[in-house]
Design an enzyme around this catalytic site. Structure first.
Site, PDB file in Angstrom:
ATOM      1  N   SER A 276       0.819  -1.209   0.000  1.00 52.67           N
ATOM      2  CA  SER A 276       0.000   0.000   0.000  1.00 52.67           C
ATOM      3  C   SER A 276       0.859   1.267   0.000  1.00 52.67           C
ATOM      4  O   SER A 276       1.699   1.423  -0.873  1.00 52.67           O
ATOM      5  CB  SER A 276      -0.961  -0.062   1.188  1.00 52.67           C
ATOM      6  N   HIS A 417      -7.989  -5.573   0.221  1.00 55.86           N
ATOM      7  CA  HIS A 417      -6.719  -4.844   0.383  1.00 55.86           C
ATOM      8  C   HIS A 417      -5.966  -5.379   1.605  1.00 55.86           C
ATOM      9  O   HIS A 417      -6.420  -5.221   2.735  1.00 55.86           O
ATOM     10  CB  HIS A 417      -7.066  -3.370   0.583  1.00 55.86           C
TER      11      HIS A 417
END
Ligand code: GTR
Length: 440
Positions: A276, A417
């Protein structure tokens, strides 16, 4: 290169989920942002193999001497800020002891620069048990930064706890920005040490907040003042001033300075990985420091592996509003005018060439634009071709959970995610194929 927006891909049309990063804001409601492939604009990417005045770049030498430095400088000026200088690194308070599952734990506080006031970062290195009966090879190593402190990624009670600011998070149970013992191991699923040890890798991690606490005011407490950079509001400094991503990338390079001095570590097989915002950081670290043998971007999205010119998921406007401290101030001026950027994220990916690069996405992580990450990897391929290497080797989007690629690897994992053991397993497979371990 011109792309026509493809039709909606069914694998991308899955529900939106919330971020798993401590302190990450809730993901934005779908209706506010574009998640419709048919609404992705037509765009033309900057031509990768171009030098000054658009002169073609047709050899590895020309890439190295002309195109790469030019692109790097444009990326510094428009997105990440100028690369930070190297400083002397001193290991203090080194501790060595038995870790879980027969591993060896090494902790070192690295002082980054001159004098007792220089910033420090605490590195947790873990070596796999030596092979029974055989000679220990020099170890290839996965290095990644973490979001909440080394202790949050390991249940080992001997792991040191950061003294400074840490993000609040449901997962870690932190609600007062202070690290606590109760967070031990709460994020361990992101760092599957045993899996990597079983594959023959050493693992190293450090907390990104050691050098830049991840909040809008973090600059004051960051390592930047120790290097002579301005403090104060990030928007008041010069346009190409480095932000948090550049400072975290510098931290990775300084950790590498120390790792390469260790007799157990294969200095030419240190792989930088990031998830990320720290995936954006891994890409920038690999761009600025070619000693990293391989780069892995996991779901790095906007400002990472995903093409900015696609108006899909997170945008330049949104990211530079929510996280102004991550980038050089100039990046925010490209909000809603991504097509005027002299670069795009295929250029960031190409900075890894000719080294192995791995880009991974997750199906439900539409905020990070999986298809945009894949298309950037496709568009970066010509840089590898100059070195006689195949990049991805295809422009066909792969099936879910099916890794593909030659010198650029890619997968889109099922699920949300996150960085999981499945992702790490694919990274290890790819690394083992492209950087086979060597004997001492
Ligand atoms: C999100 C941010 C992304 C990504 C993510 C993370 O909130 O919008 O760019 O970096 O945080 O780091 O978990």
């Amino acid at each position: 290169m011109r792309f026509r927006a493809p039709l909606v891909a069914s694998i991308l049309a899955l529900p939106l989920i919330t971020a798993m990063t401590p302190d990450a804001p809730a993901r934005t409601p779908t209706e506010e942002f574009n998640y419709d492939e048919s609404k992705v604009r037509d765009y033309i990417l900057p031509v990768l193999l171009a030098g000054p005045e658009g002169r073609p770049i047709d050899s590895a030498d020309a890439w190295r001497s002309v195109a790469r430095p030019r692109w790097l400088s444009l990326l510094e000026a428009t997105e990440y800020g100028r690369l930070l200088p190297a400083v002397p690194v001193t290991a203090e308070d080194v501790e060595r002891g038995p870790g879980p599952d027969g591993a060896t734990r090494i902790q070192a506080r690295l002082r980054l620069g001159h004098g007792p006031d220089a910033p420090t970062t605490e590195v947790l290195l873990s070596l796999p048990p030596p092979p029974s009966g055989g000679t220990q090879e020099k170890l290839p190593t996965f290095l990644h930064l973490n979001f909440g402190g080394n202790h949050a990624e390991s249940s080992d009670p001997a792991v040191r706890i950061p003294a400074g600011w840490v993000p609040n998070g449901k997962d870690t149970g932190v609600d007062d920005n202070k690290a606590k013992a109760a967070s031990r191991g709460t994020l361990a699923s992101r760092w599957p040490v045993k899996l990597l040890h079983d594959r023959g890798y050493a693992t190293a991690t450090a907390y990104c907040g050691d050098v830049f606490p991840d909040h809008a005011d973090g600059r004051k407490a960051s390592a930047l003042p120790s290097l002579g950079y301005a403090v104060g509001d990030a928007r008041m400094v010069s346009g190409d001033e480095p932000g948090a991503i550049a400072t975290w990338a510098w931290q990775l390079s300084r950790i590498l300075d120390w790792l390469v001095t260790l007799p157990e570590i294969d200095a030419e097989r240190v792989i930088v990985v990031g998830h990320s915002r720290l995936g954006k950081t891994a890409l920038w670290a690999g761009a600025g420091d070619e000693r990293f043998a391989m780069v892995v971007s996991n779901e790095s999205g906007c400002g990472g592996a995903a093409l900015e010119r696609r108006n899909y998921g997170e945008t330049v406007r949104r990211i530079t509003t929510s996280f102004p401290h991550w980038f050089a101030p100039t990046f925010a001026t490209y909000a809603d005018r991504e097509t005027e950027l002299p670069v795009d994220q295929h250029v960031v990916l190409a900075m890894t060439a000719p080294r192995p690069l791995y880009v991974s996405s997750a199906v439900e992580d539409r905020w990070a634009d999986p298809r945009g990450e894949f298309l950037a990897a496709v568009a970066a391929g010509p840089a590898w071709k100059l070195f006689g290497k195949e990049g991805l080797g295809t422009d066909a989007y792969p099936a879910v959970d099916t890794p593909i690629g030659a010198t650029i690897g890619y997968h889109v994992r099922s699920g949300p995610h996150d960085i999981t053991a499945v992702d790490w397993g694919h990274f290890a497979d790819f690394a083992t194929r492209l950087l086979p371990p060597r004997k001492r």
